[in-house]
Design an enzyme around this catalytic site. Sequence first.
Site, short mmCIF file in Angstrom:
data_model
loop_
_atom_site.label_atom_id
_atom_site.label_comp_id
_atom_site.label_asym_id
_atom_site.label_seq_id
_atom_site.Cartn_x
_atom_site.Cartn_y
_atom_site.Cartn_z
N CYS A 151 -31.79 -5.42 -10.50
CA CYS A 151 -32.86 -4.80 -9.75
C CYS A 151 -33.06 -3.81 -10.42
CB CYS A 151 -31.57 -3.89 -8.32
SG CYS A 151 -29.87 -3.89 -8.66
N HIS A 204 -26.62 -1.15 -6.41
CA HIS A 204 -28.01 -2.09 -6.42
C HIS A 204 -29.05 -0.67 -5.99
CE1 HIS A 204 -30.36 -4.86 -4.96
NE2 HIS A 204 -30.83 -4.59 -4.06
N HIS A 216 -37.47 -4.41 -3.67
CA HIS A 216 -36.40 -4.61 -4.82
C HIS A 216 -36.19 -6.09 -5.27
CE1 HIS A 216 -33.39 -6.38 -1.95
NE2 HIS A 216 -34.76 -5.53 -1.29
#
Length: 265
Positions: A151, A204, A216
């Site tokens: 990510c 994240h 993402h």
Amino acid sequence: MKDWFLRKFKLLISVLLLISLIPLAPVTLDARKRNKKANVRKQAIETIRSSSEIVSELAGLEPDIQEDTLTITDETCLFDEGEIPEELEEEDDITVDLETFKTLWLSFVSDDEDEEFTYAGVRKSEIMDIIMDWLGTRYRYGGVTARGIDCSAFMRLIYRETANIELPRTARVQWLVGDHIQIDRLEFGDLVFFHTRRRYYVSHVGIYLGDNLFAHASSRYGVTVSSLESKYYSKRFIGARRITPREIEELSRNKNQDSVLTSKN
């Protein structure tokens, strides 16, 4: 984790030293010694390529990683592990139809000249072009290439290609860049952060697109578009950061300084 990192670091230093010493060998070496030196160099390069994608990138080599080489464990967590796939499967109750998204993506970029750019001055259409090109790329812990990406590396890629800046490597440090933004003030290009793992509060990151959607690299779906209204992400959303012109200038200057230092060495 510390011991694992130190072993990797020592390995990198060792093989780089071997490579750096090879060109200094006397030209009077006989064929056998030259072949031996060539084999050492070859083995050193192969060691770098097979040790890590990050190490390979630093050495300017194409990585050669087996599919099961990078394992997600608490001991080897150097980057961002993303979501826990089982929890994501159970709680992600809003699925974004990517085919529909692909046909409507231009709606995220207004025809109004004032709306062509993010707050930091990055052209929105360029961000969307990269997202569209990378949709479907599989997730890979520590990955930085089209063979697999995580990510925070995906966020770095987007801003490297569109703004010529280098964001920090992990979501935990990207969380410190830019201005804090409340969820009701989100704008296209803002970084959105989530608490998806127990080990780290920030684990994240994605980039906000509008209409509660964000792009993402998901540990389950790869590079995709998800909704902040999903049960999974709404429970784990912890905040957002906005890249400002100040960060663009500062990070661009740092990148240029690094380039100058690299060219001199």
